[in-house]
Design an enzyme around this catalytic site. Structure first.
Site, mmCIF file in Angstrom:
data_model
loop_
_atom_site.group_PDB
_atom_site.id
_atom_site.type_symbol
_atom_site.label_atom_id
_atom_site.label_comp_id
_atom_site.label_asym_id
_atom_site.label_seq_id
_atom_site.Cartn_x
_atom_site.Cartn_y
_atom_site.Cartn_z
ATOM 1 C CG ASP A 103 -2.025 0.993 1.209
ATOM 2 O OD1 ASP A 103 -2.035 1.725 0.257
ATOM 3 O OD2 ASP A 103 -2.894 1.079 1.819
ATOM 4 C CD GLU A 215 -10.652 6.652 14.964
ATOM 5 O OE1 GLU A 215 -10.263 5.494 15.180
ATOM 6 O OE2 GLU A 215 -10.293 7.697 15.463
ATOM 7 C CG HIS A 337 1.662 5.414 7.721
ATOM 8 N ND1 HIS A 337 0.878 5.843 8.551
ATOM 9 C CD2 HIS A 337 1.191 4.356 7.082
ATOM 10 C CE1 HIS A 337 -0.585 4.984 8.293
ATOM 11 N NE2 HIS A 337 -0.048 4.222 7.452
ATOM 12 C CG MET A 389 -12.091 0.565 16.693
ATOM 13 S SD MET A 389 -13.214 -0.292 15.224
ATOM 14 C CE MET A 389 -13.132 -2.121 15.907
ATOM 15 C CB SER A 393 -5.833 8.964 16.931
ATOM 16 O OG SER A 393 -6.150 7.757 16.502
ATOM 17 C CG HIS A 412 2.575 2.984 11.364
ATOM 18 N ND1 HIS A 412 3.103 2.055 11.881
ATOM 19 C CD2 HIS A 412 1.723 2.559 10.233
ATOM 20 C CE1 HIS A 412 2.639 0.813 11.445
ATOM 21 N NE2 HIS A 412 1.606 1.141 10.516
ATOM 22 N N GLY A 413 1.714 3.972 14.348
ATOM 23 C CA GLY A 413 0.462 3.752 14.673
ATOM 24 C C GLY A 413 0.536 2.987 16.155
ATOM 25 C CE LYS A 488 -11.366 -0.604 11.222
ATOM 26 N NZ LYS A 488 -9.892 -0.148 11.419
#
Lengths: 489, 178
Positions: A103, A215, A337, A389, A393, A412-413, A488
């Site tokens: 991706d 979100e 990212h 979720m 964040s 990145h997360g 989502k």
């Protein structure tokens, strides 16, 4: 090195530098050491030995500079770990599609509004339902806009987000607040296969599936008031976060070039510890052609997120019956990212041109860097780190220390800690949508399994992950955003 | 000025397509009858979809891998066998042929919305290479009947493996990026 830290439960050969930095010494075929940003607790999570083997494998690639880096959200990928950063000398280093991922330019875009929590709460369910109807999401989602002609797609490949702005889907200010201005230079549509164009024809303005999301959030806490003010964020404010990349267009380009690079690696005599590390010298014809194709996908992704921002604004205006001025939707920042970029860095006092691979890692350029937008130049770039979720964040900021230590990169997360199958097993008999509802979060998903696979427990504790990079001085926290509504695929 | 060389894209020959003929010889050799889950196992992987496939011979191994792929995308019990797609693949070894076969099948889904619930793999000779002709039976996506489940981005090379474990028993592992 710090010999006083308790290393019980830590994978072997990992040497603590302090409580959040660990090193794998360069042994065997490794050309540089591995460096991992994590707490002892994060390192003790399941499957870390396999991940560290991937950090070591990346360290064997030709031309790698200083370290094979791993961020605290690191998890097992294919070839390169997810949450990994590797910089290669342009002169004698390599470029690898596996170091970017399928991706290409998967990334995050944060939108701010002039709305406050109390403005949206009475209409929250209605708003999420409208967004769910208007934003194409799910497996193979398409049709946000009319099918694009080949010529339009080629323009997107070169112009990126500017294509959307030039067609009325945004403003020039959006481009200023997008990494690389929303378009990497050097994109060459002739380096892209027909199959990739066919897959990309109707997916601009779509969210896709998997861990991608939209979100609606509220700014819950500010940690750095000066930076938050510069970013236009205040407590109680409503924000929206988009997480998506280049869809099938980018997946196809990666797949096409893994084959090309596999043959190239053999031809250039590059030994690969894992076939998915397939690579070629940056300056080789294959390397340059991949960079040109990858730039097309990166630019497609920026056009995609720009288009999604437009669709979101339309849906919000319709549902909330507001004027654009009253809504005040604006772009805070857009970061990639999953990308490889040619950047200038100073390594041991020497200026170097590097090909920096960030696979599941966010750029975190510090204050005064010329690539940081003028509006953020005194604070450092906004760094957008989505969590799971059900939790939160974060908005953080880039630092000079990041430039010195991590080639201007951070996490990145949250990073997955549980497989999708495990998550589904854990979710069996539970109503994840209702559980989120009890926390005040409205969740909608196209796929029956999606909410189970993406349940909050499937991820590491995002507070801990972000905390590591703050303590290391790489990307301190600016604000925490709490989800109110989640869409989502 | 830099002139980029031509990229040798993987060679796949599309042979035939269209409606399923009534002749019995054109019927699938294997039809999963919605039992695809019995042909494969999901192995632990923190981020992606890691599968172990078993078959009695290489052809069956490929067929079962195709069922596994489509079983992840859709409930195969909802797929009718009304269309046919055929393609051929030639690679240096069985492992690469497996990946290429799955990649082509995935492309049929991504580009045409084609879902397969039956497959036949025919072995073709070739010195030092593995050649197969793959026929898939199924139909195009109908959103009113098909609930699409998992978006498979690609068939990766990571932990890609084929092996004969004992006489009459073959095994493959495949990691799909999801």
């Amino acid at each position: 090195m710090n010999a006083d830290l308790d290393t019980a439960g830590i994978p072997p050969r990992l040497i603590p530098c302090n409580d959040v930095i660990w090193e794998i010494p360069a042994t065997g075929d490794m050309r540089v050491p591995g460096r991992i940003y994590a707490t002892k607790e994060l390192l003790s999570s399941p499957g870390q030995s396999d991940v560290l083997a991937q950090v070591r494998n990346v360290a064997t690639l030709p031309g790698i500079v200083r370290y094979s880096l791993a961020m605290p959200d690191i998890h097992f990928g294919y070839g390169f770990p997810i949450g990994g950063v590797a910089a290669f000398s342009v002169e004698d280093g390599v470029i690898s599609p596996g170091g970017v991922g399928y991706d290409i330019n998967c990334g995050v875009r944060l939108l701010a509004t002039d709305l406050h929590r109390e403005d949206i709460e009475p209409a929250l369910k209605r708003t999420i339902d409208q967004l769910f109807r208007d934003i194409p999401a799910g497996v193979g989602s398409s049709g946000a806009i009319q099918k694009l002609s080949r010529r339009q797609l080629e323009t997107i490949c070169v112009r990126g987000a500017a294509w959307a702005v030039e067609n009325g889907y945004g403003t020039p200010a959006d481009l200023e607040r997008t990494e690389a201005g929303g378009a990497l230079p050097g994109a060459d549509p002739s380096a892209v296969s027909e199959r990739a164009f066919a897959r990309g024809t109707d997916q601009v303005g779509t969210l896709g599936a998997g861990n991608h999301f939209l979100e609606v959030q509220v700014v819950e806490e500010i940690f750095d008031r000066e930076a938050a003010t510069a970013f236009g964020l205040a407590e109680g404010q409503i924000t929206l976060m988009i997480h998506v990349g280049s869809r099938g267009f980018g997946y196809q380009i990666c797949d096409d070039y893994l084959g090309v690079m596999g043959r190239a690696a053999a031809a250039y005599g590059i030994r690969l510890a894992d076939r998915q590390l397939a690579c070629s010298p940056v300056t080789s014809p294959e390397g340059r052609r991949y960079l040109a194709a990858m730039a097309c996908a990166a630019n497609y992704a920026w056009a995609n997120r720009q288009m999604l921002m437009h669709l979101i604004e339309k849906a919000l205006l319709r549902t909330l019956s507001l004027s654009p001025q009253a809504l005040g939707l604006r772009l805070v920042y857009d970061v990639a990212h999953n990308i490889a970029k040619i950047e200038q860095h100073t390594v041991e006092g020497k200026a170097m041109t590097l090909c920096v691979h960030r696979k599941g890692a966010t750029r975190a350029f510090g204050p005064q860097h010329p690539e940081v937008p003028a509006v953020y130049r005194s604070t450092g770039q906004p760094v957008l780190i989505p969590g799971d979720m059900g939790t939160a964040s974060f908005v953080c900021k880039g630092t000079r220390q990041a430039m010195e230590e991590t080639f201007g990169s951070t996490c990145h997360g949250a990073g997955r800690v549980m497989s999708r199958a495990q998550a589904l097993k854990r979710a069996r008999g539970r109503a994840i949508e209702r559980e989120l509802g009890e926390k005040g979060i409205v969740a909608r998903a196209q796929g029956r399994k999606t909410l189970g696979e993406e349940m909050p427990e499937a991820y590491k504790d995002v507070e801990a992950v972000v905390g590591v990079m703050g303590r290391a001085g790489i990307s301190p926290r600016v604000a925490r955003l709490r989800p109110l509504g989640v869409i989502k695929g | 000025m830099y002139q980029a060389p031509a990229v040798p894209w993987p060679q796949t020959k599309r042979i035939a397509g269209g409606a399923v003929p009534s002749s019995s010889q054109d019927r699938p050799s294997r039809w999963c009858h919605g039992r695809a889950a019995s042909f494969y196992t999901e192995l632990e992987h923190p981020a992606d979809l890691f599968l172990e496939i078993k078959g009695r011979d290489p052809a069956e191994l490929l067929e079962h891998a195709l069922f596994a792929l489509f079983d992840q995308i859709v409930d195969l019990r909802t797929v009718r066998l009304v269309r046919r797609r055929t393609f051929s693949v030639r690679e240096a070894d069985l492992t690469l042929a497996l990946r290429h076969t799955l990649t082509e099948a995935l492309a049929l889904f991504n580009l045409e919305g084609f879902l397969a619930a039956a497959a036949g793999v025919r072995w073709e000779g070739g010195e030092g290479t593995v050649g197969v002709v793959v026929t898939l039976w199924g139909e195009n996506v109908d959103r009113s009947r098909h609930e699409l489940q998992t978006e498979i981005k690609a068939v990766t090379y990571h932990r890609l493996l084929t092996e004969q474990t004992e006489p009459g028993a073959w095994r493959a592992t495949i990691l799909f990026d999801v």
